[in-house]
Write an enzyme that holds these catalytic residues in place. Sequence first.
Site, mmCIF file in Angstrom:
data_model
loop_
_atom_site.group_PDB
_atom_site.id
_atom_site.type_symbol
_atom_site.label_atom_id
_atom_site.label_comp_id
_atom_site.label_asym_id
_atom_site.label_seq_id
_atom_site.Cartn_x
_atom_site.Cartn_y
_atom_site.Cartn_z
ATOM 1 N N ALA A 33 20.103 13.187 34.848
ATOM 2 C CA ALA A 33 21.037 12.273 34.175
ATOM 3 C C ALA A 33 20.576 10.842 34.475
ATOM 4 C CB ALA A 33 22.483 12.511 34.600
ATOM 5 N N LEU A 34 19.294 10.613 34.229
ATOM 6 C CA LEU A 34 18.647 9.382 34.683
ATOM 7 C C LEU A 34 19.198 8.142 33.977
ATOM 8 C CD1 LEU A 34 14.912 10.569 34.936
ATOM 9 C CD2 LEU A 34 16.741 10.694 36.657
ATOM 10 N N HIS A 38 17.784 4.886 38.478
ATOM 11 C CA HIS A 38 16.635 5.772 38.697
ATOM 12 C C HIS A 38 15.350 5.105 38.188
ATOM 13 C CE1 HIS A 38 20.020 8.805 38.155
ATOM 14 N NE2 HIS A 38 19.578 9.116 39.361
ATOM 15 N N VAL A 178 21.196 -0.962 41.521
ATOM 16 C CA VAL A 178 21.229 -1.497 40.152
ATOM 17 C C VAL A 178 22.655 -1.355 39.638
ATOM 18 C CG1 VAL A 178 20.343 -1.241 37.805
ATOM 19 C CG2 VAL A 178 18.811 -0.925 39.761
HETATM 20 P P1 AMP Z 1 20.920 11.019 42.133
HETATM 21 O O1 AMP Z 1 20.225 11.487 40.895
HETATM 22 O O2 AMP Z 1 22.289 10.495 41.917
HETATM 23 O O3 AMP Z 1 20.804 12.013 43.260
HETATM 24 O O4 AMP Z 1 20.093 9.752 42.609
HETATM 25 C C1 AMP Z 1 18.698 9.825 42.790
HETATM 26 C C2 AMP Z 1 18.237 8.575 43.483
HETATM 27 O O5 AMP Z 1 18.569 7.454 42.671
HETATM 28 C C3 AMP Z 1 18.931 8.372 44.837
HETATM 29 O O6 AMP Z 1 17.982 7.906 45.774
HETATM 30 C C4 AMP Z 1 19.969 7.334 44.516
HETATM 31 O O7 AMP Z 1 20.318 6.539 45.628
HETATM 32 C C5 AMP Z 1 19.253 6.514 43.465
HETATM 33 N N1 AMP Z 1 20.228 5.759 42.678
HETATM 34 C C6 AMP Z 1 21.346 6.253 42.082
HETATM 35 N N2 AMP Z 1 22.052 5.244 41.518
HETATM 36 C C7 AMP Z 1 21.375 4.102 41.771
HETATM 37 C C8 AMP Z 1 21.588 2.728 41.460
HETATM 38 N N3 AMP Z 1 22.667 2.318 40.788
HETATM 39 N N4 AMP Z 1 20.688 1.830 41.884
HETATM 40 C C9 AMP Z 1 19.590 2.224 42.579
HETATM 41 N N5 AMP Z 1 19.320 3.507 42.914
HETATM 42 C C10 AMP Z 1 20.196 4.435 42.509
#
Ligand code: AMP
Length: 289
Positions: A33-34, A38, A178
Amino acid sequence: MQIIRTVDDLRRWSRASRSTPGNMVGLVPTMGALHAGHASLIRAARDACTHVAVSLFVNPTQFGPGEDYSRYPRSFDADCALAEREGADVLFAPSVDELYPNGPASTFVDIAGLGDRLDGASRPGHFRGVATVVAKLLIAAEPDRAFFGQKDAAQVAVVRRMVADLGFATEIVACPIVRDADGLALSSRNAYLSPAERARALTLSRAIRAVESLVAQGECRGQMLIASADGVFSDACSAFGSGPEIRIDYIALVDWATLLPVETAAPGALFAVAAYIGATRLIDNTILK
Ligand code: AMP
């Protein structure tokens, strides 16, 4: 961009990529769900490494009973397009059986203490699942660097401790949060929010900004910072009145490495909030200057 489904193929790609001296493999672990958060990690990996793999795996072992594993947003085609656009060389998208070949109750990585703090306190077993899957990904991809978002600051602390304790040769890089233009930290779970909940969700980033501005004015007593964030939530509850509930899960000032509470905001301390907006649990934080 190559799509890889098996651990063996990922390891083969990584070893081939690193066979030329000076080459570096970067790994960006995600649950898909990028979004632009991401994308920023993929770009950071692209800037720092010659080869970049993005993993996409909704990890069942980090969800508790009754949590949103089955309804977690899944958007494989859009994720492929985003990863390719941001310059990933590989998208690693294994099945659950590929990563857990002996079923879910096999070997776990448990970060004693740290794993039970902040989100680990509210979501028992969550960080055990995170550490386990990240260990599997690091063993499979053998990356020189792995990129995580400061958005999940407690996760960064858990992963860093695991890497140090188990002696992984991977450098853990934390990338800035972000946000949407109005301040809301991007999250795949924002997709769950109704318009009324989306408006209330801004309370988290408002609380974070209030704390940052107090610190900028010289306030460093943890109690005062926590009270200020708490006040932002109380004000929001009064202002919105009826409608979706805003419920604090935690407001905490902690040492970023140990996740233990600290009384004074020293530079590098982590100020973190978690709150339910309706049924959706959101998190936000700041690393204090
Ligand atoms: P997830 O897919 O939610 O497990 O996130 C994957 C990676 O993306 C993790 O290292 C999260 O901390 C990072 N991530 C999620 N949301 C953000 C954001 N708003 N800003 C920066 N990194 C993010």
